[in-house]
Design an enzyme around this catalytic site. Sequence first.
Site, PDB file in Angstrom:
ATOM      1  N   LYS A 164     198.590 -11.653  21.712  1.00  0.00           N
ATOM      2  CA  LYS A 164     198.034 -10.648  20.825  1.00  0.00           C
ATOM      3  C   LYS A 164     198.784 -10.693  19.493  1.00  0.00           C
ATOM      4  O   LYS A 164     199.935 -11.130  19.503  1.00  0.00           O
ATOM      5  CB  LYS A 164     198.091  -9.237  21.406  1.00  0.00           C
ATOM      6  CG  LYS A 164     199.401  -8.812  22.063  1.00  0.00           C
ATOM      7  CD  LYS A 164     200.711  -8.890  21.335  1.00  0.00           C
ATOM      8  CE  LYS A 164     200.973  -8.096  20.090  1.00  0.00           C
ATOM      9  NZ  LYS A 164     202.357  -8.271  19.552  1.00  0.00           N
ATOM     10  N   TYR A 252     199.500  -1.781  20.174  1.00  0.00           N
ATOM     11  CA  TYR A 252     199.667  -1.169  21.504  1.00  0.00           C
ATOM     12  C   TYR A 252     199.142   0.262  21.524  1.00  0.00           C
ATOM     13  O   TYR A 252     198.620   0.734  22.533  1.00  0.00           O
ATOM     14  CB  TYR A 252     201.138  -1.194  21.939  1.00  0.00           C
ATOM     15  CG  TYR A 252     201.621  -2.583  22.259  1.00  0.00           C
ATOM     16  CD1 TYR A 252     201.239  -3.209  23.436  1.00  0.00           C
ATOM     17  CD2 TYR A 252     202.445  -3.276  21.383  1.00  0.00           C
ATOM     18  CE1 TYR A 252     201.656  -4.487  23.731  1.00  0.00           C
ATOM     19  CE2 TYR A 252     202.873  -4.557  21.669  1.00  0.00           C
ATOM     20  CZ  TYR A 252     202.479  -5.161  22.839  1.00  0.00           C
ATOM     21  OH  TYR A 252     202.895  -6.429  23.123  1.00  0.00           O
TER      22      TYR A 252
END
Length: 411
Positions: A164, A252
């Site tokens: 990511k 996140y």
Amino acid sequence: MSRRAFVATGVSAGAAVAGVGAFAGSAARAAASGEAAGGALPPAPRAAGRPMPELERPLADSPERRLGWAVVGLGDFALNHMLPALGRTRHCRLTAVVSGNAEKARAVAAAYGVPASGVYSYDDFDRIRDDRTVDVVYVVLPNALHAAWTERAARAGKHVFCEKPMAVTEAECRRMIDACARAGRRLMIAYRAPFEPHNAEAIRMLRAGEAGAIREIVADHGRPLDPEKPADRWRAEAALAGGGSLYDIGIYSLNGARYLTGEDPVEVRATYRKPPGSPGPGGRPIDVEQGIAWTMRFPGGAVAHCTSGYDFQNVKRIQVMAERASLALDPATEYEGNRLIVTRERGREEPKLGESSLQFVGELDEFASAIRENREPRRGTGPEGLHDVRIMQRIYEAARTGRPVEVPPAR
Ligand code: NDP
């Protein structure tokens, strides 16, 4: 007779060996209790097989059945977390390493039992097409290199597990999805947190309706950036990082709000606290944003308030305020030691769940299972990664313009 001399005589009959063991044991017991040796003795205990115990985790696959992984980029995260985790999986094994530093690559390969034929440089990577020990290519490079390396790996006929954020732009993400689809290979973006036991339990509780409707989410992620460190140097450069703290750790908060609500936001508002070009540590300007705050409105009525920063001490927390319970994940997304505290009318509970480092093992084995079962991974699909990039781009737009920005539906 010493034990070595005894063995050297070639005496190996089970009874004789058992007799010697019994003698040694009785002599020791006799010596300990002060008795004279030589009385009638009970038979010595013998080792004997037993049925399979109840296993906490199913047995791992045999090495030849495991999927072979090639790791591209032997940096901080790969070496300190993912390579050790590969060894704890049930379905994966390391079979190749790809690096721009040949000496490091050889040392890592030797430590993990990867043969010399499994050591690749960035220049000779394409010969991996013929390497039958490699099923999956894991891209752990700076963000701006994810798209090109995913495409290259797919062209070589490999499944791709990519870190990511998926890439820098939506267009890059689409190219990655298309490249894997054209090659008939699977793609997964390495979102580890939903595989983390405390996050997984929060998801379960919310989906089961145990907390009622979600009203608000507060999510904060931050840590000090130190561009003197190799792993932070590229993070301070827009050309390699693609974005700032939002792309790196704020993601996140964003992805967490998505998996906790099970919804995609429809509108974002944002404010830069430290926009791109602000002074960083030591006063040197940093290309990427170091502080940003944003809110996301979800179709079910929930609102998420999020922050992300490169200039405050470690914070990695997510709190869900719902009708009948509040769920505090603090820390929420650390590598180890995450916690979940559930507060209800009757009081607070902290469920005892598995260790947080299982998140790495979980995501790796999930991708291997998805490949084996010829299905999409349950988390971290290409479209999920693309949608996070789409939302992050809208968050930047909202921060630049000072206006709310609609988020188009995932497609
Ligand atoms: P590092 O800088 O520690 O490692 C990156 C590696 O990429 C380098 O060691 C190098 O490997 C290779 N590389 C190739 N080209 C370049 C370049 N131009 N500049 C710098 N490195 C280059 O970074 P991290 O390991 O922290 O991050 C790598 C990726 O992993 C990022 O996408 C990041 O977002 C992601 N990440 C994910 C985490 C998670 O929890 N899921 C946690 C941390 C990072 P070599 O020397 O072998 O050539």
